[in-house]
Design an enzyme around this catalytic site. Sequence first.
Site, mmCIF file in Angstrom:
data_model
loop_
_atom_site.group_PDB
_atom_site.id
_atom_site.type_symbol
_atom_site.label_atom_id
_atom_site.label_comp_id
_atom_site.label_asym_id
_atom_site.label_seq_id
_atom_site.Cartn_x
_atom_site.Cartn_y
_atom_site.Cartn_z
ATOM 1 N N ASN A 104 -4.512 -9.481 11.645
ATOM 2 C CA ASN A 104 -3.485 -9.708 10.050
ATOM 3 C C ASN A 104 -3.929 -9.254 8.856
ATOM 4 O O ASN A 104 -4.699 -8.661 8.880
ATOM 5 C CB ASN A 104 -3.493 -11.311 9.905
ATOM 6 N N SER A 128 2.417 -10.037 18.189
ATOM 7 C CA SER A 128 3.611 -10.736 17.377
ATOM 8 C C SER A 128 4.097 -12.307 18.341
ATOM 9 O O SER A 128 4.226 -12.859 17.601
ATOM 10 C CB SER A 128 4.223 -10.150 16.484
ATOM 11 N N GLY A 173 2.639 -14.447 19.715
ATOM 12 C CA GLY A 173 1.913 -15.744 19.734
ATOM 13 C C GLY A 173 2.011 -16.282 18.043
ATOM 14 O O GLY A 173 2.946 -17.195 18.409
ATOM 15 N N GLY A 226 -6.082 -16.183 18.197
ATOM 16 C CA GLY A 226 -5.843 -15.841 19.463
ATOM 17 C C GLY A 226 -6.123 -14.318 20.004
ATOM 18 O O GLY A 226 -7.726 -14.561 19.961
ATOM 19 N N VAL A 227 -5.659 -12.758 19.675
ATOM 20 C CA VAL A 227 -5.972 -11.875 20.336
ATOM 21 C C VAL A 227 -7.112 -11.703 19.362
ATOM 22 O O VAL A 227 -8.404 -10.797 19.894
ATOM 23 C CB VAL A 227 -5.117 -10.851 20.602
ATOM 24 N N ASP A 228 -6.879 -11.166 18.284
ATOM 25 C CA ASP A 228 -7.909 -10.744 16.924
ATOM 26 C C ASP A 228 -9.084 -11.854 16.963
ATOM 27 O O ASP A 228 -10.283 -11.174 17.328
ATOM 28 C CB ASP A 228 -6.997 -12.008 16.298
HETATM 29 N N1 AR6 Z 1 -5.766 -11.016 25.926
HETATM 30 C C1 AR6 Z 1 -4.265 -10.763 26.129
HETATM 31 N N2 AR6 Z 1 -3.357 -11.518 25.463
HETATM 32 C C2 AR6 Z 1 -3.405 -12.640 24.692
HETATM 33 C C3 AR6 Z 1 -5.077 -12.902 24.571
HETATM 34 C C4 AR6 Z 1 -6.245 -12.333 25.738
HETATM 35 N N3 AR6 Z 1 -7.262 -12.438 25.183
HETATM 36 N N4 AR6 Z 1 -5.437 -13.751 23.669
HETATM 37 C C5 AR6 Z 1 -3.540 -14.456 23.627
HETATM 38 N N5 AR6 Z 1 -2.975 -13.258 24.066
HETATM 39 P P1 AR6 Z 1 -1.677 -13.715 18.777
HETATM 40 P P2 AR6 Z 1 0.080 -13.002 17.265
HETATM 41 C C6 AR6 Z 1 -1.416 -13.114 23.554
HETATM 42 O O1 AR6 Z 1 -1.223 -15.154 18.232
HETATM 43 O O2 AR6 Z 1 1.483 -13.745 17.234
HETATM 44 C C7 AR6 Z 1 -4.075 -13.952 14.764
HETATM 45 O O3 AR6 Z 1 -4.596 -15.293 14.124
HETATM 46 C C8 AR6 Z 1 -1.088 -14.194 23.363
HETATM 47 O O4 AR6 Z 1 -0.587 -15.450 24.841
HETATM 48 O O5 AR6 Z 1 -2.429 -13.513 19.311
HETATM 49 O O6 AR6 Z 1 0.530 -11.096 17.085
HETATM 50 C C9 AR6 Z 1 -4.236 -12.773 14.317
HETATM 51 O O7 AR6 Z 1 -5.821 -12.229 13.147
HETATM 52 C C10 AR6 Z 1 0.042 -13.516 22.818
HETATM 53 O O8 AR6 Z 1 1.398 -13.293 23.716
HETATM 54 O O9 AR6 Z 1 -0.978 -12.301 18.563
HETATM 55 C C11 AR6 Z 1 -2.800 -13.048 12.700
HETATM 56 O O10 AR6 Z 1 -3.141 -14.327 11.689
HETATM 57 C C12 AR6 Z 1 0.287 -12.540 22.395
HETATM 58 O O11 AR6 Z 1 -1.515 -12.106 22.461
HETATM 59 C C13 AR6 Z 1 -2.090 -13.999 14.536
HETATM 60 O O12 AR6 Z 1 -2.996 -14.540 14.743
HETATM 61 C C14 AR6 Z 1 0.072 -12.078 20.660
HETATM 62 O O13 AR6 Z 1 -1.066 -13.696 20.118
HETATM 63 C C15 AR6 Z 1 -1.166 -12.370 14.612
HETATM 64 O O14 AR6 Z 1 -0.456 -13.338 15.428
#
Ligand code: AR6
Length: 175
Positions: free
Chosen positions: A28, A126, A128, A36-38
């Site tokens: 973010n 984006s 998630g 999530g990934v972050d």
């Molecule tokens: N490895 C691979 N994919 C993953 C993992 C992982 N370890 N964990 C989740 N995913 P998101 P966004 C998938 O929410 O939508 C954070 O708080 C997940 O299922 O990580 O871009 C940041 O700080 C989904 O399909 O990212 C921002 O505030 C995809 O990765 C916000 O979330 C992205 O999910 C960004 O949201």
Amino acid sequence: MTTTPVDIVLVRGDITEQTVDVIVNAANSSLLGGGGVDGAIHRRGGPEILEDCRRLRASHYGKGLATGRAVATTAGRLRAGHVIHTVGPVWSKEEDRSALLASCYGQSLALARELGAETVAFPAISTGIYGWPLDSGAGIAVRVARAHSGPPLKEIRFVLFDTEAYQAFERALQK
Ligand code: AR6
């Protein structure tokens, strides 16, 4: 001169377990972590990544990183040379933000190539917490990957956390 086309590879799994030159983080604009990934990248990569992010905030990115942009840090304890942090757009029904999502992939790939990366791993940015529909997100990701596949890149790996995301990327690749 002929250029070898880049391999676009789909993997089901956790992006923090990949061994690649660059791991892309769906961050973010604060660059200071999240869920999530972050969250997974900062947990697994250790405090060095956050230290680098704080340095970026204190220097070039005082107001944070704008949506659609990308910036590189150390990868800490991850099995990668760098982490590239990019800020995806939040999904909106009213407004078409596709160009911003395409920019995340495009800027990350351009930066990865500048860093000399041969292998880059992406999550489905984006899709998630930010709520982007999977088929649309996968379509944009694959289109930009195909368009930005110059040297030294050899492999662009999409690491999909669940079957639904994996299947959306399979459909996008078949198009
Ligand atoms: N490895 C691979 N994919 C993953 C993992 C992982 N370890 N964990 C989740 N995913 P998101 P966004 C998938 O929410 O939508 C954070 O708080 C997940 O299922 O990580 O871009 C940041 O700080 C989904 O399909 O990212 C921002 O505030 C995809 O990765 C916000 O979330 C992205 O999910 C960004 O949201």
